[in-house]
Design an enzyme around this catalytic site. Structure first.
Site, mmCIF file in Angstrom:
data_model
loop_
_atom_site.group_PDB
_atom_site.id
_atom_site.type_symbol
_atom_site.label_atom_id
_atom_site.label_comp_id
_atom_site.label_asym_id
_atom_site.label_seq_id
_atom_site.Cartn_x
_atom_site.Cartn_y
_atom_site.Cartn_z
ATOM 1 N N HIS A 181 0.937 -1.057 -0.135
ATOM 2 C CA HIS A 181 -0.221 0.106 -0.143
ATOM 3 C C HIS A 181 0.950 1.461 0.037
ATOM 4 C CE1 HIS A 181 -2.974 -2.963 1.382
ATOM 5 N NE2 HIS A 181 -3.695 -2.389 0.900
ATOM 6 N N ASP A 188 -4.815 -5.927 -7.681
ATOM 7 C CA ASP A 188 -4.802 -5.383 -6.304
ATOM 8 C C ASP A 188 -5.135 -4.039 -6.686
ATOM 9 O OD1 ASP A 188 -5.141 -5.288 -3.669
ATOM 10 O OD2 ASP A 188 -3.142 -5.891 -3.145
#
Length: 535
Positions: free
Chosen positions: A195, A267
């Site tokens: 992230h 993702d």
């Protein structure tokens, strides 16, 4: 369908599970209703991933969103620990690593738990309108410093992860929902959260084949509907592009070598590992070139659609490549909407699940009993139990969490706060990343409760040095009366048996209120009066 409408079906955007704009918690990622309606109604975006809200909120929200579309939506959520992990009111299971712990002594029971967890998650997802479960995690968490996978995994060994993931998928298959094996080709051996930045997996071909890939092979053999790519750089396979954007990895390894022909979903494209390096337009194009069917969570759906359409018009991507993904998307939508056919704009009633019967379909006795059994079978207790103390003027309930503003498992009503209060403990809350605590009043016997686990955006997998020093200070002063750890077993391993000698301690994988109640009732079991019931 024209080209833009086809590409729009490949896009799944993020939205708040709440109904109203002023309830949006993450405005940088969650569009207001006017923009979301434009994306769904005018652009024809194919799906939505939700975060936030209660189960009732989300069921109503899904009715709203489906009413805006001509083609029924893929409706997804990261519900790796049950629907209640994200949407209050539904069942919240302990993390998968709790089931892995049970497997150490009873593999058959662990597989039964994983299968039941899959079945209940699927049933409750459908009850509120979700049809795409972004689970199971099939990463092998063999790196204790992994800040993002951690106890989300079904274990630390390849064989066990494959077995339990397969059982979870089997449990879902009675229901018309999609499942997802993630994060291909394996995010378990990293110490970087994708992230924020791009992790590198330096392993050889033989190591990847031995450790990382087998759980995906198991999931594919079990009939998993989709595979999510990981934002990882794997130089052995591709020295330049991360897996999500690598044709060599997604098409060469996943499609051709492993033979997977279901949906490939990226993702989230807003994650730093991709967004910070490529920008949304180029990342969207590369992902389609790679072989992805679903572009998950672009920051702006319109930018993604236009970029891919421009790449087709320029000859960089063929329209037949778009059509391949569209066929897989139709197959997926036919599974979750069995009577729907492309071109049929008449929506059956079950596209809009009723909300009046949610109480009968969520958090039922079988689900609650399973949660309790998993928690009880995976809990660890040491050092005896807490002895009653008559001096209730010098008792402290010190609760350490990772983020005080984002701890949905805590409140004045939850057992971690309410039970000690009834026994005379004064509450103090601190964060794992706090500066050294100077404000602790000395000479207070302290019940220390640690809520620590790996999570996306969590940055740490266990105690920070500051928090560890605090614990050692309490031990040295003799003030540590008892310790409860909720979450990561890696936090427990930071305390040696010698360090905890004579200190009552409990470790529980779950952080939800039911886990708190079980742990605290064990700790206070020798107290004369039971002042709290979790019923």
């Amino acid at each position: 369908m024209n080209l833009a409408e086809k590409v729009a079906q490949m896009v799944v955007v993020r939205a708040s599970g709440h109904l109203f704009d002023d309830q949006i918690r993450y405005p940088d990622w969650e569009p207001p209703n006017s923009k979301l309606q434009y994306w769904l109604q005018d652009l024809g975006v194919g799906g939505v991933i939700f975060v936030g809200g209660s189960a009732v909120d989300l069921a109503t929200r899904i009715q709203q969103l489906q009413s805006w579309t001509k083609i029924p939506l893929l409706l997804a959520a990261d519900i790796e620990e049950g629907v209640g992990q994200r949407f209050a009111g539904a069942t919240w299971f302990p993390p998968p690593m709790a089931i892995a712990a049970i497997a150490e002594t009873n593999l058959k029971k662990a597989e039964e738990y994983a299968e039941t967890m899959g079945a209940i998650t699927a049933q409750e997802a459908l009850a509120i309108g979700l049809n795409w479960i972004l689970a199971p995690v099939v990463d092998v968490n063999n790196n204790p410093d992994n800040p993002v996978i951690n106890i989300r995994a079904f274990g630390e060994t390849t064989a066990l992860v494959g077995q339990l993931a397969r059982a979870f998928i089997r449990g879902t298959q009675e229901y018309p929902v999609l499942t997802t094996a993630k994060h291909f080709p394996g995010h378990g051996d990293t110490a970087v959260d994708s992230h924020f930045d791009l992790p590198v997996i330096p392993h050889s071909e033989s190591r990847l084949a031995e450790v990382e890939l087998p759980p995906f092979v198991e999931a594919i053999a079990a009939g998993v509907d989709s595979v999510m790519s990981a934002h990882l750089l794997i130089p052995t396979w591709d020295k330049e592009l991360p897996a999500t954007l690598s044709h060599k990895i997604i098409t060469g390894k996943l499609r051709q070598k492993l033979g997977f022909d279901g949906l490939v979903v990226t993702d989230a494209l807003v994650m730093g590992a991709i967004a910070n390096r490529y920008g949304l337009a180029e990342a969207s194009i590369l992902a389609v070139e790679t072989g992805a069917d679903i572009l998950l969570m672009p920051l702006d759906a319109e930018v993604t659609i236009n970029a891919v359409c421009d790449a087709v018009s320029q000859g960089r991507i063929s329209e037949s490549r778009i059509d391949e993904s569209l066929q897989r998307i139709w197959q997926a939508k036919n599974k979750v909407y069995p009577t729907w056919q492309p071109g049929n704009e008449k929506r059956p009633d079950y596209f809009l699940p009723p909300t009046f019967n949610l109480v009968e379909n969520l958090a039922q006795s079988r689900a609650q009993e399973t949660v309790t059994q998993i928690l009880q079978d995976s809990i660890q207790v040491g050092g005896g139990y807490l002895a009653p103390n008559t001096d209730d003027n010098h008792l402290r309930n010190l609760v350490l969490v990772q983020d005080l503003l984002n701890s949905p498992f805590l409140g004045n009503h939850t057992p971690a706060i309410a039970i000690p209060k009834k026994y005379g403990y004064q509450l103090q809350l601190i964060e794992n990343n706090s500066e050294p605590i100077q404000a602790l009043i000395p000479h207070h016997l302290t019940l220390l409760q640690l809520f620590i686990r790996g999570n996306p955006f969590g940055k740490v997998a266990s105690l920070t040095q500051v928090a560890e020093d605090l614990v050692k200070k309490l031990l040295k002063s003799g003030e540590l009366q008892a310790l409860i750890i909720y979450g990561s077993q890696y936090t427990l391993k930071q305390f040696s048996p010698e360090l905890l000698s004579g200190i009552p301690y409990i470790f529980c994988y779950g952080q939800m209120p039911k886990a708190q109640a079980i742990a605290l009732e064990l700790l206070f079991k020798d107290f004369p009066v039971s002042l709290y019931s979790r019923e």
